[in-house]
Design a protein around this motif. Sequence first.
Motif, PDB file in Angstrom:
ATOM      1  N   ALA A  71      31.274  49.617  10.537  1.00 52.37           N
ATOM      2  CA  ALA A  71      32.627  50.198  10.504  1.00 52.37           C
ATOM      3  C   ALA A  71      32.659  51.357   9.517  1.00 52.37           C
ATOM      4  O   ALA A  71      32.177  51.232   8.386  1.00 52.37           O
ATOM      5  CB  ALA A  71      33.643  49.138  10.087  1.00 52.37           C
ATOM      6  N   ASP A  72      33.173  52.476   9.938  1.00 49.39           N
ATOM      7  CA  ASP A  72      33.308  53.657   9.078  1.00 49.39           C
ATOM      8  C   ASP A  72      31.982  54.092   8.457  1.00 49.39           C
ATOM      9  O   ASP A  72      31.949  54.565   7.319  1.00 49.39           O
ATOM     10  CB  ASP A  72      34.343  53.405   7.978  1.00 49.39           C
ATOM     11  CG  ASP A  72      35.716  53.095   8.539  1.00 49.39           C
ATOM     12  OD1 ASP A  72      36.097  53.714   9.547  1.00 49.39           O
ATOM     13  OD2 ASP A  72      36.411  52.229   7.967  1.00 49.39           O
ATOM     14  N   GLY A  73      30.893  53.919   9.193  1.00 45.09           N
ATOM     15  CA  GLY A  73      29.586  54.345   8.715  1.00 45.09           C
ATOM     16  C   GLY A  73      29.000  53.494   7.599  1.00 45.09           C
ATOM     17  O   GLY A  73      27.994  53.852   7.001  1.00 45.09           O
ATOM     18  N   LYS A  74      29.619  52.347   7.298  1.00 42.75           N
ATOM     19  CA  LYS A  74      29.158  51.485   6.200  1.00 42.75           C
ATOM     20  C   LYS A  74      28.188  50.435   6.729  1.00 42.75           C
ATOM     21  O   LYS A  74      28.533  49.646   7.600  1.00 42.75           O
ATOM     22  CB  LYS A  74      30.353  50.812   5.524  1.00 42.75           C
ATOM     23  CG  LYS A  74      31.277  51.809   4.867  1.00 42.75           C
ATOM     24  CD  LYS A  74      32.468  51.139   4.239  1.00 42.75           C
ATOM     25  CE  LYS A  74      33.384  52.196   3.605  1.00 42.75           C
ATOM     26  NZ  LYS A  74      34.482  51.583   2.885  1.00 42.75           N
ATOM     27  N   LEU A  75      26.965  50.450   6.188  1.00 40.09           N
ATOM     28  CA  LEU A  75      25.936  49.484   6.579  1.00 40.09           C
ATOM     29  C   LEU A  75      26.029  48.291   5.620  1.00 40.09           C
ATOM     30  O   LEU A  75      25.708  48.418   4.440  1.00 40.09           O
ATOM     31  CB  LEU A  75      24.558  50.141   6.508  1.00 40.09           C
ATOM     32  CG  LEU A  75      24.425  51.462   7.290  1.00 40.09           C
ATOM     33  CD1 LEU A  75      23.088  52.104   7.023  1.00 40.09           C
ATOM     34  CD2 LEU A  75      24.656  51.236   8.768  1.00 40.09           C
ATOM     35  N   PRO A  76      26.493  47.129   6.104  1.00 40.42           N
ATOM     36  CA  PRO A  76      26.817  46.009   5.220  1.00 40.42           C
ATOM     37  C   PRO A  76      25.627  45.116   4.849  1.00 40.42           C
ATOM     38  O   PRO A  76      24.804  44.778   5.697  1.00 40.42           O
ATOM     39  CB  PRO A  76      27.839  45.217   6.048  1.00 40.42           C
ATOM     40  CG  PRO A  76      27.449  45.479   7.466  1.00 40.42           C
ATOM     41  CD  PRO A  76      26.887  46.879   7.488  1.00 40.42           C
ATOM     42  N   PHE A  77      25.582  44.740   3.575  1.00 42.45           N
ATOM     43  CA  PHE A  77      24.560  43.832   3.048  1.00 42.45           C
ATOM     44  C   PHE A  77      25.184  42.914   2.012  1.00 42.45           C
ATOM     45  O   PHE A  77      26.332  43.084   1.624  1.00 42.45           O
ATOM     46  CB  PHE A  77      23.412  44.630   2.407  1.00 42.45           C
ATOM     47  CG  PHE A  77      22.638  45.436   3.402  1.00 42.45           C
ATOM     48  CD1 PHE A  77      21.592  44.860   4.098  1.00 42.45           C
ATOM     49  CD2 PHE A  77      22.968  46.749   3.661  1.00 42.45           C
ATOM     50  CE1 PHE A  77      20.888  45.585   5.047  1.00 42.45           C
ATOM     51  CE2 PHE A  77      22.280  47.487   4.604  1.00 42.45           C
ATOM     52  CZ  PHE A  77      21.232  46.904   5.298  1.00 42.45           C
ATOM     53  N   LYS A  78      24.378  41.950   1.534  1.00 39.46           N
ATOM     54  CA  LYS A  78      24.789  41.061   0.453  1.00 39.46           C
ATOM     55  C   LYS A  78      23.601  40.871  -0.482  1.00 39.46           C
ATOM     56  O   LYS A  78      22.447  41.008  -0.066  1.00 39.46           O
ATOM     57  CB  LYS A  78      25.227  39.702   1.003  1.00 39.46           C
ATOM     58  CG  LYS A  78      26.442  39.768   1.898  1.00 39.46           C
ATOM     59  CD  LYS A  78      26.778  38.405   2.462  1.00 39.46           C
ATOM     60  CE  LYS A  78      27.930  38.502   3.451  1.00 39.46           C
ATOM     61  NZ  LYS A  78      28.182  37.223   4.119  1.00 39.46           N
ATOM     62  N   ALA A  79      23.906  40.514  -1.727  1.00 39.24           N
ATOM     63  CA  ALA A  79      22.860  40.213  -2.709  1.00 39.24           C
ATOM     64  C   ALA A  79      23.328  39.048  -3.577  1.00 39.24           C
ATOM     65  O   ALA A  79      24.526  38.901  -3.836  1.00 39.24           O
ATOM     66  CB  ALA A  79      22.563  41.432  -3.574  1.00 39.24           C
ATOM     67  N   GLN A  80      22.373  38.225  -4.010  1.00 41.53           N
ATOM     68  CA  GLN A  80      22.695  37.034  -4.791  1.00 41.53           C
ATOM     69  C   GLN A  80      21.586  36.782  -5.809  1.00 41.53           C
ATOM     70  O   GLN A  80      20.406  36.885  -5.479  1.00 41.53           O
ATOM     71  CB  GLN A  80      22.799  35.835  -3.844  1.00 41.53           C
ATOM     72  CG  GLN A  80      23.066  34.515  -4.511  1.00 41.53           C
ATOM     73  CD  GLN A  80      22.998  33.356  -3.511  1.00 41.53           C
ATOM     74  OE1 GLN A  80      22.239  33.367  -2.551  1.00 41.53           O
ATOM     75  NE2 GLN A  80      23.804  32.332  -3.764  1.00 41.53           N
ATOM     76  N   ILE A  81      21.974  36.443  -7.033  1.00 40.66           N
ATOM     77  CA  ILE A  81      20.990  36.051  -8.043  1.00 40.66           C
ATOM     78  C   ILE A  81      20.532  34.625  -7.719  1.00 40.66           C
ATOM     79  O   ILE A  81      21.358  33.732  -7.518  1.00 40.66           O
ATOM     80  CB  ILE A  81      21.577  36.115  -9.462  1.00 40.66           C
ATOM     81  CG1 ILE A  81      22.018  37.545  -9.797  1.00 40.66           C
ATOM     82  CG2 ILE A  81      20.562  35.600 -10.494  1.00 40.66           C
ATOM     83  CD1 ILE A  81      22.751  37.676 -11.123  1.00 40.66           C
ATOM     84  N   VAL A  82      19.211  34.436  -7.656  1.00 42.23           N
ATOM     85  CA  VAL A  82      18.631  33.129  -7.329  1.00 42.23           C
ATOM     86  C   VAL A  82      17.490  32.812  -8.290  1.00 42.23           C
ATOM     87  O   VAL A  82      16.967  33.702  -8.961  1.00 42.23           O
ATOM     88  CB  VAL A  82      18.103  33.085  -5.874  1.00 42.23           C
ATOM     89  CG1 VAL A  82      19.232  33.263  -4.861  1.00 42.23           C
ATOM     90  CG2 VAL A  82      17.017  34.134  -5.648  1.00 42.23           C
ATOM     91  N   LYS A  83      17.084  31.553  -8.311  1.00 43.77           N
ATOM     92  CA  LYS A  83      15.906  31.181  -9.106  1.00 43.77           C
ATOM     93  C   LYS A  83      14.667  31.345  -8.238  1.00 43.77           C
ATOM     94  O   LYS A  83      14.752  31.348  -7.010  1.00 43.77           O
ATOM     95  CB  LYS A  83      16.026  29.751  -9.638  1.00 43.77           C
ATOM     96  CG  LYS A  83      15.972  28.667  -8.582  1.00 43.77           C
ATOM     97  CD  LYS A  83      16.064  27.297  -9.233  1.00 43.77           C
ATOM     98  CE  LYS A  83      15.867  26.190  -8.202  1.00 43.77           C
ATOM     99  NZ  LYS A  83      15.756  24.886  -8.839  1.00 43.77           N
ATOM    100  N   THR A  84      13.521  31.511  -8.891  1.00 40.24           N
ATOM    101  CA  THR A  84      12.278  31.754  -8.156  1.00 40.24           C
ATOM    102  C   THR A  84      11.470  30.492  -7.894  1.00 40.24           C
ATOM    103  O   THR A  84      10.404  30.571  -7.322  1.00 40.24           O
ATOM    104  CB  THR A  84      11.380  32.746  -8.918  1.00 40.24           C
ATOM    105  OG1 THR A  84      11.083  32.195 -10.202  1.00 40.24           O
ATOM    106  CG2 THR A  84      12.034  34.092  -9.059  1.00 40.24           C
ATOM    107  N   GLY A  85      11.934  29.376  -8.287  1.00 40.93           N
ATOM    108  CA  GLY A  85      11.206  28.105  -8.144  1.00 40.93           C
ATOM    109  C   GLY A  85      11.537  27.247  -9.341  1.00 40.93           C
ATOM    110  O   GLY A  85      12.345  26.330  -9.260  1.00 40.93           O
ATOM    111  N   ALA A  86      10.936  27.572 -10.479  1.00 40.48           N
ATOM    112  CA  ALA A  86      11.302  26.905 -11.737  1.00 40.48           C
ATOM    113  C   ALA A  86      12.716  27.356 -12.104  1.00 40.48           C
ATOM    114  O   ALA A  86      13.195  28.393 -11.644  1.00 40.48           O
ATOM    115  CB  ALA A  86      10.312  27.279 -12.839  1.00 40.48           C
ATOM    116  N   ASP A  87      13.385  26.567 -12.917  1.00 40.51           N
ATOM    117  CA  ASP A  87      14.754  26.907 -13.303  1.00 40.51           C
ATOM    118  C   ASP A  87      14.814  28.257 -14.013  1.00 40.51           C
ATOM    119  O   ASP A  87      13.977  28.576 -14.865  1.00 40.51           O
ATOM    120  CB  ASP A  87      15.343  25.832 -14.218  1.00 40.51           C
ATOM    121  CG  ASP A  87      15.802  24.606 -13.436  1.00 40.51           C
ATOM    122  OD1 ASP A  87      15.853  24.662 -12.189  1.00 40.51           O
ATOM    123  OD2 ASP A  87      16.109  23.586 -14.080  1.00 40.51           O
ATOM    124  N   ALA A  88      15.827  29.031 -13.636  1.00 33.91           N
ATOM    125  CA  ALA A  88      16.069  30.322 -14.274  1.00 33.91           C
ATOM    126  C   ALA A  88      16.596  30.095 -15.689  1.00 33.91           C
ATOM    127  O   ALA A  88      17.262  29.096 -15.956  1.00 33.91           O
ATOM    128  CB  ALA A  88      17.072  31.127 -13.459  1.00 33.91           C
TER     129      ALA A  88
END
Length: 183
Positions: free
Chosen positions: A150-167
């Motif tokens: 919509a209106d030329g906007k390419l939509p995405f999302k991002a989230q902070i996650v842990k890599t395996g061991a606790d962050a």
Amino acid sequence: MKANIIVMMLGSTIAMSGMANAAENVGTINFVGSITSQTCDFTGEDENGVKGSAIDLGTYTAAVVNAGTARKVPFNLVGTDGSGNICEVVASKSVDISWVPANGAWHATGLLNSTGSGKAQNAAVKLMNKDDVAINSVSDTVNYADTDVADGKLPFKAQIVKTGADATAGTVVTAAKFSVSYK
């Protein structure tokens, strides 16, 4: 005659040693490009419409990140042409957006956090398309049809996650490069 044979043998030996050295110094260069129906300059845009190259993912406790409940933050890539007009996906056409980590390698969970003093350990940023499908080394290209944009906007999302061991507590900073190809 003997002198000619010795010179020929010496010349052959030098040529062969040069070929052996050349064979040791070889490699492959991949050239990548695209031909597109339009060219645009892209910038990020956060959920509040603020344009720039940084997307604020928020602040969370380590417990929230480790539980996998940090917020999925929406953002857009917005393209403008040389005249400042928004780049639209033409009806019945599509656009491919390919991503690569700025550090060159994907982690199984996404874009690894930078390292150093004050940085969160065991943390990454999970990059996703508009439908929450992860972008990673197996699937690094997203295709959006004209009806997805919509209106030329390419939509995405991002989230902070842990890599395996606790962050652990600290700042999270990472980056990705992208390319956009209108089809």
